[in-house]
Design an enzyme around this catalytic site. Sequence first.
Site, PDB file in Angstrom:
ATOM      1  N   GLU A  91       0.791  -1.265   0.148  1.00 16.80           N
ATOM      2  CA  GLU A  91       0.062   0.197  -0.157  1.00 16.80           C
ATOM      3  C   GLU A  91       0.829   1.437   0.000  1.00 16.80           C
ATOM      4  O   GLU A  91       0.944   1.948   0.741  1.00 16.80           O
ATOM      5  CB  GLU A  91      -0.931  -0.011   1.226  1.00 16.80           C
ATOM      6  CG  GLU A  91      -1.751  -1.140   1.146  1.00 16.80           C
ATOM      7  CD  GLU A  91      -3.017  -1.162   2.330  1.00 16.80           C
ATOM      8  OE1 GLU A  91      -2.879  -0.146   3.000  1.00 16.80           O
ATOM      9  OE2 GLU A  91      -4.044  -1.961   2.277  1.00 16.80           O
ATOM     10  N   GLU A 297      -5.150  -8.711   0.703  1.00 18.78           N
ATOM     11  CA  GLU A 297      -5.825  -8.517   1.860  1.00 18.78           C
ATOM     12  C   GLU A 297      -7.297  -8.097   1.612  1.00 18.78           C
ATOM     13  O   GLU A 297      -7.705  -7.554   0.685  1.00 18.78           O
ATOM     14  CB  GLU A 297      -5.390  -7.117   2.466  1.00 18.78           C
ATOM     15  CG  GLU A 297      -3.934  -7.167   3.082  1.00 18.78           C
ATOM     16  CD  GLU A 297      -3.593  -5.881   3.525  1.00 18.78           C
ATOM     17  OE1 GLU A 297      -4.492  -5.210   4.354  1.00 18.78           O
ATOM     18  OE2 GLU A 297      -2.317  -5.818   3.759  1.00 18.78           O
TER      19      GLU A 297
END
Length: 403
Positions: A91, A297
């Site tokens: 991220e 995720e």
Amino acid sequence: YRFSIAWSRIVPAGRGAVNNAGIAFYDRLVDGLLARGIDPVATLYHWDLPQKLEDAGGWPERDTASAFADYARVVGSVLGDRVATWTTLNEPWCSAYLGYGSGAHAPGRTDPADALQAVHHLNLGHGLAIDALRDVVTNDPQYSVTLNLHALIPDTSNAEDLAAAAKIDALGNRAFLDPLLHGRYGKLLIDTTRQFTDWSFVRDGDLEIIHKPLDFLGVNYYSTNRVRHWDGTAAKQQEHGHRVTAATPWPGADDVEFVQQPGPYTAMGWNIEPSGLEQMLVELHDELPDQPIMITENGAAFDDVVTASASGGREVLDPLRVDYLHRHLVAVARAIEQGVDVRGYFVWSLLDNFEWAYGYTRRFGVVFVDYDTLERIPKTSFAWYADVARSGSISSSAPIPSR
């Protein structure tokens, strides 16, 4: 098993001396996984920059990307005969925009120009790290990066709301997808941020370094984002748990408003919308039909409560998490039926963990952790997901819940 390696645990100063005790921990972890027939999936960077590098300027400085490659070489030289998959960054949007733009995450800086320089240097670090790993690994692993792409919904179909969604897409998605997968930065991104930077920090040859073939693109997904044009009269709403203020994680998007979406919500305040995951996967496939994808995720935080079980022990019943996971797996299955090449799916997370700015107040795990005693209690979702994993099927695990 997907895990992250702490840079500061391996090279405490960011560069130079290696902490052998730190790298020995991951050495044992990888061996332990392999001994149990589990493929190690290692992430090199999960937002924990060594302090000395931050003191020297952090990710807005080009040298941080070079230091990251050196660190990757150190780790790869020890684990590069056994790790099945390397993920460079987790991220980078959060690292760049929340760390240097809004100040919501460490190091808490609020400079739009710094955030944009961090975007590029994180991208550059990705490319340099893959080169470094390829220099030292001796097996034949997969290489990837993990992005938290924003599933955007324009509030209406009018031109202003569509333009607002395109602007957030440029900042949140294209700033990473375009250089990583196409070798360029888009015109809308450059135009949107022109008041903060001229992008002169992008040097000749950088985009060629960044644009590396990926064995799969990692995608983290939790919720959708509804946006509209902001006329300056209404209070801006919340986005991903952080209020959009003057110190925004979206440089150049001061005319965009994030609209509160209908529930249900998780404990993070994020809406639950599995169709957003399906749509995201299909759109990525339409853009890049030959690019494999991994869901790295997907999960939810809820206010889990420990209760007494019928056997006299302790248990955690979390039907809302089971419902969440089931519906999102159905969404992934629907995307696969439409031709999306999905190579795997990781639940976030195995254990309740430290959730950054939220500390230990949010629980994502399928295993409950008692933070006073460190007792671990598998939740209902743990047994449910184990059944799914064993069978390879969601059809017999539970009915598809109605909305």
